[in-house]
Enzyme design. Structure first.
Site, short mmCIF file in Angstrom:
data_model
loop_
_atom_site.label_atom_id
_atom_site.label_comp_id
_atom_site.label_asym_id
_atom_site.label_seq_id
_atom_site.Cartn_x
_atom_site.Cartn_y
_atom_site.Cartn_z
CD1 TRP A 1 -7.48 4.85 64.70
CD2 TRP A 1 -5.07 4.97 64.10
NE1 TRP A 1 -6.75 6.25 64.89
CE2 TRP A 1 -5.49 6.17 64.33
CE3 TRP A 1 -3.91 4.81 63.58
CZ2 TRP A 1 -4.63 7.18 64.18
CZ3 TRP A 1 -2.88 5.60 63.40
CH2 TRP A 1 -3.40 7.06 63.85
CG ASP B 1 -4.52 -0.03 68.36
OD1 ASP B 1 -4.50 0.87 69.63
OD2 ASP B 1 -4.25 0.86 67.38
CE LYS C 1 -5.12 9.15 70.31
NZ LYS C 1 -4.89 7.93 69.23
C1 LIG Z 1 -4.19 7.59 68.16
C2 LIG Z 1 -4.12 6.14 67.53
C3 LIG Z 1 -3.16 5.31 67.00
C4 LIG Z 1 -1.76 5.90 66.64
O1 LIG Z 1 -1.19 6.46 67.91
P1 LIG Z 1 0.37 7.20 67.81
O2 LIG Z 1 0.61 7.39 69.19
O3 LIG Z 1 0.14 8.42 66.94
O4 LIG Z 1 1.35 6.10 67.21
C5 LIG Z 1 -3.16 4.12 66.59
N1 LIG Z 1 -4.13 3.28 66.93
C6 LIG Z 1 -5.32 4.07 67.65
C7 LIG Z 1 -6.56 3.16 67.90
C8 LIG Z 1 -5.24 5.40 68.00
O5 LIG Z 1 -6.51 5.86 68.55
#
Ligand SMILES: *Cc1c(COP(=O)(O)O)cnc(C)c1O
Length: 365
Positions: A102, A177, A201
């Site tokens: 990511w 993030d 998530k």
């Molecule tokens: C799932 C995830 C993403 C991507 O998220 P989207 O909603 O598909 O844009 C980015 N960073 C992390 C850490 C994730 O777990």
């Protein structure tokens, strides 16, 4: 009706109490005669729902008064562009700490908007760890330092908060993030300039992106930044410059209320530690399964693991599914298995997984 134990990495399991409440309120929210999906985002009913959700999130994470909470769209991947467009200001360079898929994706996207300096990377060790802050090589005047504090795919979680004051660079804002571990553990929001995450998530439905941003970072957007993605515009309009993802905000709000009933973030963290310990202790004691992440950096939320005999993968997936344990297949870039055990996964679900794994190993080992 029978529900499975759902180990999906996202969209992921939600608390059953939340789904039941949403079902009860589907046709008529609190006597309004409407479902939440049918409401104007500017009406008094939905305005109250959004305000409560924001207040509860602020309370759960103890968000200081000089931070704004934004409800956006586009997911974490869109933020990879939205963040540099908003935070570069008149600076040239942004620093990135790369710890897995990511953050790798994030730094690649940022190159459209900034000169990227990779301040640290664990790529050489196969993304199985988090580089210690003492090893981070920050540039002279970066607009921010980007981190992904829980790498959902690799199952790598920061064992420390990236507090740049500890390396004498407290003036540089940290961007994090936190998509896959927000609200799973206590954090000190004041250590960050900006925290973001997709909701699907650990919070609620896909379609909602949470941004928590320090006020002094607003108002620096590049001229070509889409207005709907300019943090200042979003903040000034109470996340209603454009129509927000109303139903996702409502469900997220129910999840926040549920989390408060569990005792808040500190209490859920205790449960998350217990769940992760149960699974990792089992993996470590086994000669049939393994986890390959450095111990100190193992994610409490996403647990990748391998069968030492990979020829048994298909049988493992088929039999676990038949036993009511689903979405255990690892990400295609990693292989093996992955169990995501977010806040809404009870200890009983992890215990059921461990019981199945023990039984499978006994039969096939
Ligand atoms: C799932 C995830 C993403 C991507 O998220 P989207 O909603 O598909 O844009 C980015 N960073 C992390 C850490 C994730 O777990």
């Amino acid at each position: 009706m029978s529900r499975v134990w759902n180990f999906s990495a996202g969209p992921a399991v939600l608390p059953e109490a939340v789904l039941r409440q949403a079902a009860d309120e589907m046709l008529d929210w609190h006597g309004s005669g409407m479902g939440v999906m049918e409401m104007s985002h500017r009406g008094k009913e939905f305005t109250a729902i959004a305000a409560q959700a924001e207040a509860d999130l602020r309370e759960l994470l103890a968000v200081p008064a000089n931070y704004r909470i934004l409800f956006m769209q586009g997911g974490a991947i869109a933020e990879n562009a939205i963040i540099p467009m908003n935070l570069m200001g008149d600076r040239r360079v942004a620093d990135y700490v790369v710890t897995g898929s990511w953050s790798q994706k994030s730094q690649k996207e940022a190159r459209k908007y900034a000169e990227v300096n990779i301040a640290a990377s664990s790529e050489a060790s196969g993304f199985a760890s988090v580089p210690a802050m003492a090893e981070w090589k920050l540039s002279a005047d970066p607009a921010y330092v980007f981190t992904c504090t829980n790498e959902t795919i690799g199952g790598v979680e920061y064992p420390f908060e990236p507090d740049l004051a500890q390396i004498g660079r407290g003036e540089v804002p940290v961007v994090a993030d936190m998509s896959s571990h927000i609200l799973s553990r206590a954090i000190d929001v004041s250590k960050y300039g900006l925290i973001f995450g997709g909701a699907q998530k650990n919070i609620g439905p896909a379609g909602l992106t949470i941004v928590i941003v320090r006020e002094d970072l607003l108002g620096r957007a590049m001229p070509h930044c889409p207005t709907a993605f300019d943090f200042k515009t979003v903040a000034d309009n109470g996340s209603m410059y454009n129509t927000p993802p109303t139903y996702a905000i409502y469900i997220a709000g129910l999840v926040f209320q549920w989390l408060k009933r569990q005792g808040g973030v500190a209490a859920i963290e205790v449960q998350n530690v217990a769940k992760a310990k149960l699974l990792y202790d089992f993996l470590d004691a086994s000669d049939f399964y393994e986890n390959r992440v450095e111990r100190a950096c193992r994610s409490r939320m996403n647990v990748p693991f391998f069968l030492k005999d990979e020829a048994l993968n298909e049988a493992f997936l088929a039999e676990s599914k038949a036993a009511g344990l689903v979405q255990l297949k690892g990400h295609k870039s990693v292989g093996g298995m992955r169990a995501s055990i977010y806040n809404a996964m009870p200890l009983a679900g992890v215990a059921a997984l461990v019981d199945f794994m023990r039984d499978f190993a006994a039969r096939r080992g």
